[in-house]
Design a protein around this motif. Structure first.
Motif, PDB file in Angstrom:
ATOM      1  N   SER A   1       0.831  -1.215   0.000  1.00 38.50           N
ATOM      2  CA  SER A   1       0.000   0.000   0.000  1.00 38.50           C
ATOM      3  C   SER A   1       0.865   1.266   0.000  1.00 38.50           C
ATOM      4  O   SER A   1       0.580   2.243  -0.701  1.00 38.50           O
ATOM      5  CB  SER A   1      -0.929  -0.007   1.212  1.00 38.50           C
ATOM      6  OG  SER A   1      -0.159   0.012   2.401  1.00 38.50           O
ATOM      7  N   SER A   2       1.961   1.239   0.784  1.00 36.73           N
ATOM      8  CA  SER A   2       2.871   2.410   0.819  1.00 36.73           C
ATOM      9  C   SER A   2       3.548   2.609  -0.534  1.00 36.73           C
ATOM     10  O   SER A   2       3.728   3.749  -0.996  1.00 36.73           O
ATOM     11  CB  SER A   2       3.918   2.228   1.910  1.00 36.73           C
ATOM     12  OG  SER A   2       4.798   1.172   1.581  1.00 36.73           O
TER      13      SER A   2
ATOM     14  N   GLN B   1       2.354   1.877  -3.534  1.00 34.70           N
ATOM     15  CA  GLN B   1       1.394   2.425  -4.508  1.00 34.70           C
ATOM     16  C   GLN B   1       1.259   3.953  -4.359  1.00 34.70           C
ATOM     17  O   GLN B   1       1.196   4.674  -5.355  1.00 34.70           O
ATOM     18  CB  GLN B   1       0.030   1.755  -4.305  1.00 34.70           C
ATOM     19  CG  GLN B   1      -0.021   0.337  -4.879  1.00 34.70           C
ATOM     20  CD  GLN B   1      -1.290  -0.393  -4.519  1.00 34.70           C
ATOM     21  OE1 GLN B   1      -2.152   0.162  -3.818  1.00 34.70           O
ATOM     22  NE2 GLN B   1      -1.416  -1.633  -4.986  1.00 34.70           N
ATOM     23  N   LYS B   2       1.249   4.406  -3.120  1.00 32.01           N
ATOM     24  CA  LYS B   2       1.184   5.861  -2.887  1.00 32.01           C
ATOM     25  C   LYS B   2       2.417   6.565  -3.447  1.00 32.01           C
ATOM     26  O   LYS B   2       2.325   7.624  -4.083  1.00 32.01           O
ATOM     27  CB  LYS B   2       1.076   6.143  -1.390  1.00 32.01           C
ATOM     28  CG  LYS B   2      -0.288   5.840  -0.795  1.00 32.01           C
ATOM     29  CD  LYS B   2      -0.255   6.068   0.713  1.00 32.01           C
ATOM     30  CE  LYS B   2      -1.585   5.661   1.351  1.00 32.01           C
ATOM     31  NZ  LYS B   2      -1.535   5.805   2.837  1.00 32.01           N
ATOM     32  N   LYS B   3       3.569   5.966  -3.235  1.00 27.27           N
ATOM     33  CA  LYS B   3       4.806   6.561  -3.717  1.00 27.27           C
ATOM     34  C   LYS B   3       4.842   6.629  -5.244  1.00 27.27           C
ATOM     35  O   LYS B   3       5.343   7.590  -5.830  1.00 27.27           O
ATOM     36  CB  LYS B   3       5.999   5.747  -3.213  1.00 27.27           C
ATOM     37  CG  LYS B   3       6.306   5.984  -1.747  1.00 27.27           C
ATOM     38  CD  LYS B   3       7.357   5.025  -1.240  1.00 27.27           C
ATOM     39  CE  LYS B   3       7.538   5.181   0.269  1.00 27.27           C
ATOM     40  NZ  LYS B   3       8.492   4.205   0.815  1.00 27.27           N
TER      41      LYS B   3
ATOM     42  N   LEU C   1       2.324   6.967  -7.338  1.00 28.54           N
ATOM     43  CA  LEU C   1       1.455   8.071  -7.791  1.00 28.54           C
ATOM     44  C   LEU C   1       2.176   9.421  -7.668  1.00 28.54           C
ATOM     45  O   LEU C   1       2.113  10.272  -8.561  1.00 28.54           O
ATOM     46  CB  LEU C   1       0.150   8.074  -6.986  1.00 28.54           C
ATOM     47  CG  LEU C   1      -0.802   6.873  -7.231  1.00 28.54           C
ATOM     48  CD1 LEU C   1      -1.911   6.858  -6.192  1.00 28.54           C
ATOM     49  CD2 LEU C   1      -1.392   6.911  -8.635  1.00 28.54           C
ATOM     50  N   GLU C   2       2.873   9.619  -6.549  1.00 28.03           N
ATOM     51  CA  GLU C   2       3.629  10.866  -6.353  1.00 28.03           C
ATOM     52  C   GLU C   2       4.723  11.024  -7.412  1.00 28.03           C
ATOM     53  O   GLU C   2       4.948  12.111  -7.958  1.00 28.03           O
ATOM     54  CB  GLU C   2       4.258  10.877  -4.962  1.00 28.03           C
ATOM     55  CG  GLU C   2       3.248  11.112  -3.851  1.00 28.03           C
ATOM     56  CD  GLU C   2       3.899  10.981  -2.480  1.00 28.03           C
ATOM     57  OE1 GLU C   2       5.136  10.795  -2.437  1.00 28.03           O
ATOM     58  OE2 GLU C   2       3.177  11.041  -1.470  1.00 28.03           O
TER      59      GLU C   2
END
Length: 772
Positions: free
Chosen positions: A542-543, A545-547, A549-550
């Motif tokens: 999950s962490s 996937q966020k990275k 996108l950024e």
């Protein structure tokens, strides 16, 4: 002899050797005969082995000592190079053959500081891999260096740990860094507990390093011909154009009068010309090789998504954080100082552009100066060439005269040397006869000695064979006694303990039950760990996937910025190229003007020189009228000079002849002295050889006596052992001994009776037939 003296003898032998005068073997023999008469055969063999080994691996050992002096310059002295050569040769190539205790004594008798430096450097494998291995590979095979040299040092390192630690403590008062604390030798008073040691499993062989790449062959171009500098490119192009026009005119003149055949098909209406033009256009489009790209670059490209792995995502995140931190600092400075560095950066760019333009102008000016210097050098070269030609002609004439004189002298020397050689050959023939007689006598003595040694060896071999047979019989008897079986079996119950009185002693059945309990506990722990791992993996995904996108958002912003910067760079490049062209054209015009001025000055000077030459020629014509009187005086002076030269030459030849005769006398004396020395050395050699033979015979007799004493001692020991053994056998079983004694007595009686009968039968056979 002590090892200290033996090593100093070896150092003296290696240092005093000169390869120009003698070969290694002959010099070694000569040195041993002169300086090592008191040494034993083993010590002489050691000296020979060390000398030949150091000479053989000279390059290898020099590389080792050079790198050691370079790395350890503060703790080494270059005067100890031969000492380091000897010990490094013994450690790397001959340590398997030397006993460890003898080698330890040899090292301990030397200076501990020097030996500590050498051994610490040699057994530091990391230093050898980095500093020495690349240099050794240039001479030897990489596999040989890795497996035999470095592998041998690694193999001997455990054996040498004790010596390394003792040397470092003697030299520096500290323990060696190569030896670990657990492996250092400890005092006898403190007893350490036993420690478990892992198995020494065989390591996989390292792959051999690839051979070094071959050096590229440098291409040497030929020098530029001189005639090319005299012509310019514009002249060559004009000549080519003229030649082409002339060839065209010739072809047209040849086919001018020829009539062309006219076809009626040509009068028909056709679209041939249109089709021809279309085909030619298509071919021309295909055959445009000067284009930068074969196909035009597509204007609109679809943005492809790149799939990132975990390492790439984390790397991108770190870069993003760094950029964000830099931006934050910039904003912070703006808030605090109320000013930006943008104006300064613009001023800096303008100053850089001004400096670049000045630099370009300076470069073009230098090119102009070089062009002018080249022309001046060409002119100077032509003048120098003319001067050299005149000088060479004079030198050739002088050389021919010298060569004639040298040939005459050589001819005289050759005749004199021929006479000398004949005299020396006659003297040598007489010496050879005496040498042959001595050699024959020595050969006969050597053959007699060989026969005597062979006879003694045969006797010794027979005695050893008898001893071996007796030993085998004894061993057979002992083995027969030991073959009697003994029963030592006992029943086994898995529920009972062994009864040794140890803590937590248990039976086999109890041990199995406890093992089952432990296995169940471990299984429960394993399942809990699996659940924790699955949970941590989900959080990590999950962490990530966020990275991602950024990172995508940041990349889009960066692409837009880069496109803007690229367009600005293109415009700047175009402006720079236009400026360069402008400066170059201005400088070329300036060069052309300077060259034309210099040519005008040169032509004016040449005209002035030509006028001066004409004037001098006219003056010489007027002077030739009074030349006859001057020539008569010159002829008389030449005649007088020739007479003086003839007298001087005669005197010089007489002096040279006297010198040659004196040299010949000296050579004869030297040859006679050499002949006397040869005879004397041969006599001394024969005397020394006889003395050595006598000493060898004495040594041989002493050895034979010692061997005889040893044999008698061995026989006595064996007899005593037999007696003790028989006593022990009797004490074990007296009944058997009595039976064996009675059987021996009976056998002796029978043998005596048989002898008596045999003697009686022999006596009866010897009596005549009448006495029966």
């Amino acid at each position: 002899m002590r090892y200290q003296q033996l090593i100093t003898q070896a150092i003296d032998l290696i240092k005093s050797y000169n390869p120009v005068i003698l070969t290694p073997d002959s010099y070694c023999e000569q040195y041993i005969q002169e300086n090592c008469k008191k040494l034993f055969d083993t010590e002489i063999m050691f000296l020979k082995q060390v000398f030949s080994g150091v000479q053989r691996y000279e390059e290898f050992l020099k590389i080792l000592t050079k790198t050691m002096f370079k790395i350890l310059s503060s703790t080494t002295n270059r005067n100890d190079g031969t000492l380091y050569h000897i010990f490094s040769y013994l450690i790397i190539f001959r340590l398997d053959e030397l006993p460890y205790n003898e080698f330890k004594k040899m090292v301990n008798e030397q200076d501990p500081v020097k030996m500590n430096v050498l051994l610490q450097f040699l057994f530091d494998i990391d230093k050898i891999q980095t500093h020495l291995k690349p240099l050794w590979i240039e001479i030897y095979d990489p596999q040989y260096i890795q497996e035999t040299v470095i592998g041998g040092l690694e193999q001997h390192f455990p054996m040498m740990k004790d010596l390394l630690s003792s040397l470092s403590s003697r030299a520096t008062g500290k323990q060696s860094e190569l030896v670990e604390e657990e492996e250092r030798p400890q005092s006898a008073t403190k007893k350490q507990p036993t420690k478990t040691i892992p198995f020494k499993l065989s390591e996989t062989k390292k792959k051999p390093e690839p051979p070094p790449p071959p050096k590229p062959e440098q291409y040497k171009s030929k020098p530029v011909p001189n005639y090319l500098n005299k012509r310019t490119l514009s002249q060559v192009e004009e000549e080519n154009k003229q030649r082409l026009e002339q060839s065209k005119k010739k072809v047209q003149d040849t086919y001018k009068e020829a009539k062309q055949f006219e076809f009626k098909t040509e009068q028909r209406p056709t679209n041939y010309e249109i089709v021809k033009k279309e085909v030619e256009d298509t071919l021309n489009k295909q055959l445009q090789f000067n284009m930068k790209y074969a196909k035009p670059v597509p204007t609109e490209l679809e943005a492809a998504e790149i799939k990132l792995n975990a390492a790439a995502i984390l790397r991108e995140e770190m870069l993003l954080k760094k950029k964000q931190d830099i931006e934050k600092e910039r904003v912070k400075n703006l808030e605090v100082n109320l000013r930006d560095s943008g104006e300064f950066e613009e001023w800096k760019k303008q100053q850089d552009e001004i400096e670049q333009i000045a630099k370009m102008e300076h470069q073009q000016q230098k090119k102009i100066e070089m062009e002018l210097a080249r022309e001046a050098a060409m002119r100077a070269q032509e003048e120098k060439f003319k001067e050299n030609r005149i000088l060479a002609e004079k030198m050739k004439e002088e050389a021919i005269e010298r060569l004639k004189e040298r040939q005459e002298l050589q001819q005289e020397q050759v005749e004199y040397k021929k006479q000398l050689i004949e005299q020396i050959i006659e003297a040598e023939k007489k010496v050879h006869i005496q040498v042959e007689k001595v050699q024959e006598r020595n050969k006969q003595m050597a053959e007699d000695q060989k026969l005597e040694m062979a006879r003694k060896l045969e006797l010794k071999r027979q005695e050893d064979e008898q001893i071996r047979i007796k030993r085998e019989e004894l061993i057979k008897q002992i083995r027969e006694l030991e073959r009697q079986p003994i029963k030592r079996t006992k029943g086994y119950d898995p529920t009972e303990t062994m009864g040794y009185g140890l803590l937590e002693e248990m039976s086999l059945a109890e041990l199995r039950d406890r093992l089952e309990v432990v296995k169940a506990e471990r299984k429960a722990e394993e399942e809990e760990k699996r659940k924790e791992i699955v949970q941590s993996k989900d959080e990590y995904l999950s962490s990530m996937q966020k990275k991602v996108l950024e990172i995508k958002a940041h990349r889009r912003a960066e692409t837009q910025q880069k496109n803007m910067e690229r367009e600005a760079k293109k415009l700047k490049k175009q402006k720079e190229e236009e400026l360069r062209k402008k400066i170059r054209e201005e400088q070329l015009i300036e060069v052309q003007n300077k060259i034309s001025q210099k040519k005008q000055i040169k032509s004016a000077e040449e005209q002035r020189i030509a006028a001066e030459v004409r004037e001098t020629k006219l003056r010489q014509q007027y002077m030739n009228a009074n030349k006859a009187m001057v020539e008569m005086k010159a002829w008389k002076s030449q005649q007088d000079g020739l007479e003086r030269e003839i007298k001087n030459r005669q005197n010089e030849k007489l002096i040279v002849q006297e010198g040659i005769e004196s040299v010949n006398l000296k050579e004869r004396k030297i040859l006679a002295e050499q002949a006397k020395r040869l005879v004397k050395t041969k006599v001394d050699f024969n005397q020394a050889y006889d003395k050595e033979l006598k000493t060898a015979y004495q040594m041989n007799e002493e050895l034979y006596q010692q061997e005889a004493q040893n044999r008698t001692q061995m026989h006595n020991i064996q007899r005593e052992w037999k007696e003790e053994h028989t006593k022990n056998m009797i004490s074990r079983d007296e009944y058997k001994q009595k039976i064996s004694e009675t059987s021996l007595k009976n056998s002796k009686k029978k043998s005596q009776q048989q002898k008596i009968k045999f003697q009686q039968s022999r006596q009866l056979e010897q009596l005549p037939s009448a006495q029966y």
